[in-house]
Design a protein around this motif. Sequence first.
Motif, PDB file in Angstrom:
ATOM      1  N   MET A 147       0.865  -1.175   0.000  1.00 35.87           N
ATOM      2  CA  MET A 147       0.000   0.000   0.000  1.00 35.87           C
ATOM      3  C   MET A 147       0.905   1.229   0.000  1.00 35.87           C
ATOM      4  O   MET A 147       1.402   1.669   1.051  1.00 35.87           O
ATOM      5  CB  MET A 147      -0.914  -0.009   1.226  1.00 35.87           C
ATOM      6  N   TYR A 150       0.257   4.300   2.309  1.00 34.27           N
ATOM      7  CA  TYR A 150       0.417   4.123   3.754  1.00 34.27           C
ATOM      8  C   TYR A 150       1.769   3.508   4.121  1.00 34.27           C
ATOM      9  O   TYR A 150       2.057   3.357   5.313  1.00 34.27           O
ATOM     10  CB  TYR A 150      -0.696   3.226   4.302  1.00 34.27           C
ATOM     11  N   ARG A 152       2.676   0.411   3.828  1.00 34.62           N
ATOM     12  CA  ARG A 152       2.331  -0.821   4.532  1.00 34.62           C
ATOM     13  C   ARG A 152       2.144  -1.946   3.516  1.00 34.62           C
ATOM     14  O   ARG A 152       1.888  -1.706   2.333  1.00 34.62           O
ATOM     15  CB  ARG A 152       1.035  -0.659   5.334  1.00 34.62           C
ATOM     16  N   TYR A 153       2.271  -3.179   4.009  1.00 31.52           N
ATOM     17  CA  TYR A 153       1.969  -4.364   3.219  1.00 31.52           C
ATOM     18  C   TYR A 153       0.626  -4.930   3.687  1.00 31.52           C
ATOM     19  O   TYR A 153       0.351  -4.971   4.894  1.00 31.52           O
ATOM     20  CB  TYR A 153       3.066  -5.421   3.371  1.00 31.52           C
ATOM     21  N   LEU A 154      -0.164  -5.371   2.727  1.00 34.16           N
ATOM     22  CA  LEU A 154      -1.493  -5.911   3.031  1.00 34.16           C
ATOM     23  C   LEU A 154      -1.586  -7.333   2.497  1.00 34.16           C
ATOM     24  O   LEU A 154      -1.226  -7.591   1.340  1.00 34.16           O
ATOM     25  CB  LEU A 154      -2.573  -5.037   2.387  1.00 34.16           C
ATOM     26  N   CYS A 163      -4.190  -8.968   7.284  1.00 32.94           N
ATOM     27  CA  CYS A 163      -2.999  -8.611   8.051  1.00 32.94           C
ATOM     28  C   CYS A 163      -2.320  -7.425   7.377  1.00 32.94           C
ATOM     29  O   CYS A 163      -2.156  -7.411   6.158  1.00 32.94           O
ATOM     30  CB  CYS A 163      -2.015  -9.785   8.144  1.00 32.94           C
ATOM     31  N   ILE A 164      -1.932  -6.451   8.188  1.00 34.68           N
ATOM     32  CA  ILE A 164      -1.238  -5.269   7.695  1.00 34.68           C
ATOM     33  C   ILE A 164       0.120  -5.210   8.379  1.00 34.68           C
ATOM     34  O   ILE A 164       0.213  -5.275   9.609  1.00 34.68           O
ATOM     35  CB  ILE A 164      -2.049  -3.993   7.965  1.00 34.68           C
ATOM     36  N   TYR A 165       1.186  -5.111   7.572  1.00 41.01           N
ATOM     37  CA  TYR A 165       2.556  -5.097   8.081  1.00 41.01           C
ATOM     38  C   TYR A 165       3.204  -3.756   7.742  1.00 41.01           C
ATOM     39  O   TYR A 165       2.837  -3.103   6.761  1.00 41.01           O
ATOM     40  CB  TYR A 165       3.389  -6.218   7.461  1.00 41.01           C
ATOM     41  N   ASP A 166       4.196  -3.370   8.569  1.00 36.98           N
ATOM     42  CA  ASP A 166       4.949  -2.165   8.259  1.00 36.98           C
ATOM     43  C   ASP A 166       6.075  -2.506   7.284  1.00 36.98           C
ATOM     44  O   ASP A 166       6.163  -3.632   6.779  1.00 36.98           O
ATOM     45  CB  ASP A 166       5.486  -1.517   9.540  1.00 36.98           C
ATOM     46  N   TYR A 172       1.318  -5.023  12.028  1.00 34.73           N
ATOM     47  CA  TYR A 172       0.785  -3.749  12.535  1.00 34.73           C
ATOM     48  C   TYR A 172      -0.667  -3.885  12.993  1.00 34.73           C
ATOM     49  O   TYR A 172      -1.043  -3.348  14.020  1.00 34.73           O
ATOM     50  CB  TYR A 172       0.904  -2.690  11.436  1.00 34.73           C
ATOM     51  N   THR A 174      -4.441  -6.573  12.507  1.00 44.25           N
ATOM     52  CA  THR A 174      -5.128  -7.716  11.911  1.00 44.25           C
ATOM     53  C   THR A 174      -6.607  -7.675  12.276  1.00 44.25           C
ATOM     54  O   THR A 174      -6.969  -7.264  13.381  1.00 44.25           O
ATOM     55  CB  THR A 174      -4.500  -9.050  12.371  1.00 44.25           C
ATOM     56  N   LEU A 219      -6.566   2.565   8.803  1.00 42.53           N
ATOM     57  CA  LEU A 219      -6.362   1.297   8.095  1.00 42.53           C
ATOM     58  C   LEU A 219      -7.429   0.278   8.479  1.00 42.53           C
ATOM     59  O   LEU A 219      -7.141  -0.884   8.765  1.00 42.53           O
ATOM     60  CB  LEU A 219      -4.957   0.747   8.359  1.00 42.53           C
TER      61      LEU A 219
END
Length: 398
Positions: A147, A150, A152-154, A163-166, A172, A174, A219
């Motif tokens: 993303m 943002y 971020r990884y989705l 799940c959203i990761y930095d 970050y 879920t 998010l």
Amino acid sequence: MMDKQSSNTSPTQAKLIKQSQQTTSALSNADDVIEERIELENLLNTDDLEELREHGFLEDNVLNKQQFISFLQNTLKRGTEKDYEELFECIDVTKEGVVSWDKLATYLMLKLYDNDDREKASSVPNWKGLKSVMNAHRDSIKRIQHMDHYNRYLSISKEGSVCIYDEEMQLYKTFKTSTEACKARDLWITYFVLMPNLNKIAVAYTSKEIIIYEVTSKLEFGLVYRIVDLKATPFCLDYWSDEENLNDAILSWGDVKGSVHAILFNSAQIALFERPAQPSSNETLQYIEHLECFISCSTNPKTALVVGWLERAGSTIKITDFGRERSNYSVRIRQLREKRTVEISQGLNSFDYTRNFNLIASRGQLLSFSKDKILRIWDVQLQICLQRLSNTFPRGPE
């Protein structure tokens, strides 16, 4: 005799003889010769090859060894005769004694491919050390997408876990998605695609629907649209938007039956879909006794103000009520004998009526009803008449 000749040699001549012997010894080493030849081949630039093609191999001529060496000496101005001889021998692999342009070009291409393969084989990737990533998914992951807005990884898995990761792949946030079309245990996501110019995401479900969510600043997903009653389950999605005109966009998907579908948007920044007109409720209703009419308003522009007049006489019916002491009584029923509708842009949220001036006050507007049976709509701020309606209202009390 050799000793005598050596004794007569000056120190300068002895130094030159030593350097010559070192050069001969270096060239006698097979590996060094190869390195010199490869370096010469790498020095052949585009201009050199064009010179060889246009003058050396004019009209598809062939060159023998002596012609080839002489031409290279006069053209390149670098390298030695032995370098050119070695190059000729490598090109003339069939030992025909002559070389053509095709043979030279083929040899150079093969050497370039070989050098590239050796470079790839010798280079070692600079991989970072492995690290564990916290995973909240309980089923197969359908897709992972970055993303950009943002940083971020989705990732979304089959059972609906999001799940959203930095940037460091640290978890970050879920949460789980859901749909009204099926129970949570039956939920199955097939694919998703980001809609970056709209801050939205489209998710495909096996319930033959595509849900478009709004991605909030926190998010989180907020349901905006549902594309339902698809003929087949959507299996993959794609989204494109025009970088020069972000209102132009295309959402496309392929289904399990092999069909491809696309929706073209021309006002994506405003609204992806035109919402169907909903029946507007009556915001305000009043009965005006001396006019014997009802006045109501709504937010629908076509029925912004409605005035309905009751019948003068009406009909009387008898009602028997066994729960009261007086079991028989009469009820007068009066129907609406006439109704008039006033269209006002953006509709009306409320109004009020004053008998003293025969005025209906609304947001920024006044409706006046005079004795000559003319209805006028006034702009309060500009103090001008916006609309005049005559001969449309029945007679009432003066």
